[in-house]
Scaffold this motif. Sequence first.
Motif, short mmCIF file in Angstrom:
data_model
loop_
_atom_site.label_atom_id
_atom_site.label_comp_id
_atom_site.label_asym_id
_atom_site.label_seq_id
_atom_site.Cartn_x
_atom_site.Cartn_y
_atom_site.Cartn_z
N MET A 1 0.84 -1.20 0.00
CA MET A 1 0.00 0.00 0.00
C MET A 1 0.88 1.26 0.00
O MET A 1 1.88 1.33 0.72
N LYS A 2 0.52 2.23 -0.80
CA LYS A 2 1.31 3.45 -0.87
C LYS A 2 1.17 4.28 0.40
O LYS A 2 0.12 4.27 1.05
N HIS A 3 2.22 5.03 0.71
CA HIS A 3 2.20 5.94 1.85
C HIS A 3 1.42 7.19 1.45
O HIS A 3 1.75 7.86 0.47
N ARG A 23 8.41 15.85 -6.43
CA ARG A 23 9.66 15.86 -7.19
C ARG A 23 10.67 14.87 -6.64
O ARG A 23 11.44 14.28 -7.40
N ARG A 24 10.66 14.66 -5.34
CA ARG A 24 11.74 13.91 -4.71
C ARG A 24 11.37 12.51 -4.23
O ARG A 24 12.25 11.72 -3.89
N LEU A 25 10.06 12.19 -4.20
CA LEU A 25 9.64 10.86 -3.76
C LEU A 25 9.06 10.07 -4.92
O LEU A 25 8.36 10.62 -5.77
N SER A 26 9.33 8.78 -4.94
CA SER A 26 8.86 7.93 -6.03
C SER A 26 7.34 7.74 -5.95
O SER A 26 6.81 7.41 -4.89
N PRO A 27 6.63 7.92 -7.07
CA PRO A 27 5.18 7.68 -7.08
C PRO A 27 4.82 6.22 -6.90
O PRO A 27 3.66 5.89 -6.65
N ALA A 28 5.80 5.33 -7.01
CA ALA A 28 5.53 3.91 -6.77
C ALA A 28 5.26 3.64 -5.29
O ALA A 28 4.62 2.64 -4.95
N ASP A 29 5.73 4.54 -4.42
CA ASP A 29 5.59 4.34 -2.98
C ASP A 29 4.68 5.35 -2.30
O ASP A 29 4.22 5.10 -1.18
N ILE A 305 10.19 15.24 6.16
CA ILE A 305 9.29 14.17 5.74
C ILE A 305 10.02 13.19 4.84
O ILE A 305 9.93 11.96 5.01
N ILE A 306 10.76 13.71 3.87
CA ILE A 306 11.50 12.85 2.96
C ILE A 306 12.54 12.04 3.71
O ILE A 306 12.72 10.83 3.46
N ALA A 307 13.25 12.66 4.65
CA ALA A 307 14.27 11.95 5.42
C ALA A 307 13.65 10.84 6.24
O ALA A 307 14.16 9.72 6.31
N ARG A 308 12.53 11.13 6.86
CA ARG A 308 11.86 10.12 7.69
C ARG A 308 11.42 8.93 6.84
O ARG A 308 11.61 7.77 7.22
N LEU A 309 10.85 9.20 5.68
CA LEU A 309 10.31 8.12 4.86
C LEU A 309 11.38 7.32 4.14
O LEU A 309 11.17 6.15 3.81
N THR A 310 12.53 7.93 3.89
CA THR A 310 13.59 7.23 3.16
C THR A 310 14.71 6.75 4.07
O THR A 310 15.70 6.18 3.59
N GLY A 311 14.58 7.01 5.38
CA GLY A 311 15.57 6.51 6.32
C GLY A 311 16.89 7.25 6.28
O GLY A 311 17.94 6.67 6.58
N SER A 312 16.85 8.53 5.94
CA SER A 312 18.09 9.32 5.87
C SER A 312 18.06 10.45 6.90
O SER A 312 17.11 10.56 7.68
N GLU A 313 19.09 11.26 6.88
CA GLU A 313 19.20 12.35 7.84
C GLU A 313 18.73 13.65 7.21
O GLU A 313 19.14 14.01 6.10
N ALA A 314 17.85 14.36 7.90
CA ALA A 314 17.28 15.59 7.35
C ALA A 314 18.25 16.75 7.50
O ALA A 314 18.77 16.99 8.59
N PRO A 315 18.47 17.50 6.44
CA PRO A 315 19.30 18.71 6.57
C PRO A 315 18.53 19.79 7.31
O PRO A 315 17.30 19.85 7.25
N ALA A 316 19.24 20.64 8.03
CA ALA A 316 18.60 21.75 8.73
C ALA A 316 18.60 22.97 7.81
O ALA A 316 19.65 23.49 7.45
#
Length: 396
Positions: A1-3, A23-29, A305-316
């Motif tokens: 199921m998509k997020h 722009r930055r998140l895949s539409p597949a997910d 949001i992108i960092a949380r969903l992709t498991g990366s570190e969010a820039p400040a």
Amino acid sequence: MKHRIVVLGAGYAGAFAAGNLARRLSPADTEITVVNAVPDFVERMRLHQLASGQDLAVRKLTDVFAGTGVRLCLARVTGVDPERRTVAVTGEDGDGELTYDTLLHALGSSVAHHGVPGVAEYAFDVTGRSSALRLRERLAGLGEGGTVLVVGEGLTGIETATEFAESRPDLRVALAARGELGAWLSPKARRHLRQAFDRFGITVHEHTGIEAVEPTRAIAADGTSVTADVIVWSAGFAVHPIAAAGGLEVAETGQIVVDRTMRSVSHPDVYAAGDSAYAIGENGRPLPMSCASAGYTSMQATAAIIARLTGSEAPATGLKYYGNHISLGRRDAIFQMVDGDARSKSWYLGGRTAARLKSGVLKGAGWSIVHPTFGMPKRRRRLATAPDRAGVRVAA
């Protein structure tokens, strides 16, 4: 199921954030939905121009998000339930409900009445397209010598008064200031402002706090009154009580209390941006409700949001102001530089150069909305298998 990501509001903060996420998140997910009450993007920074009789370009949100994968829901938000992760809406098709996995609250603000009697009934404002058009119609009906009183000495009040005076020289324009006009500006910039008001023939009522509004006059705290055919209320902004009613932790202003990543401190699936967010800037003070804050907070929220969903570190992203742009009609302006504590520096830029700079800012903001994805990248990021629900790290 998509997020499922739901963005509430398609103003400067919401429209930019939705496009950036697409722009930055895949539409597949991911599945991104923007909820907005009106079909057009509203250039709020230019509504005083619309009210003065100028025509602004109409930007349909269907055109803005065409080809981006963002789904547009034209409806009014009536409630948010962060426990059930649902949003109640009402539109042409009746009442409905949207379910989200991540919510970005960017509903913005409206005019603040401050409990002053008569404001809601008799005053006009320029905080929304419909209210600006209502004021435009009223001003069009005023003949030569008609009087307009703008209440409020902030940026909106100053820009509104000078725009009306320049566009309608046949009218008599006045401004009621609770304190001294331009007191927060540097001495040279304040002098420039006063010279502009004198050039336009704008009457200034300083130290005149308005305590009541009637159909043809505003009554000050000392009992004196200022008569006017039209009273324009520009004395601040207020957010809708939807967030507080839904149980989100809010400040006294009703804004959602967020951490450094624009994430709600009470509900980790909710983020806020723009006027909806009670965010603390780098100077330790709450960010003011403004277009600049919309830019800072939406960039930080989308990055988190992108960092949380992709498991990366969010820039400040930066949360620091460098100055204020104030239009004084179409051919004059002030750009006031500020220091780290948001206090005016001695240096300022004025005149036609500052006006061209402000015009560039407005055009840039409009361009970023019309091109929300800035050209889709060839590769967009896939989601991690288990997004972090507890928190997200921010790069130092």
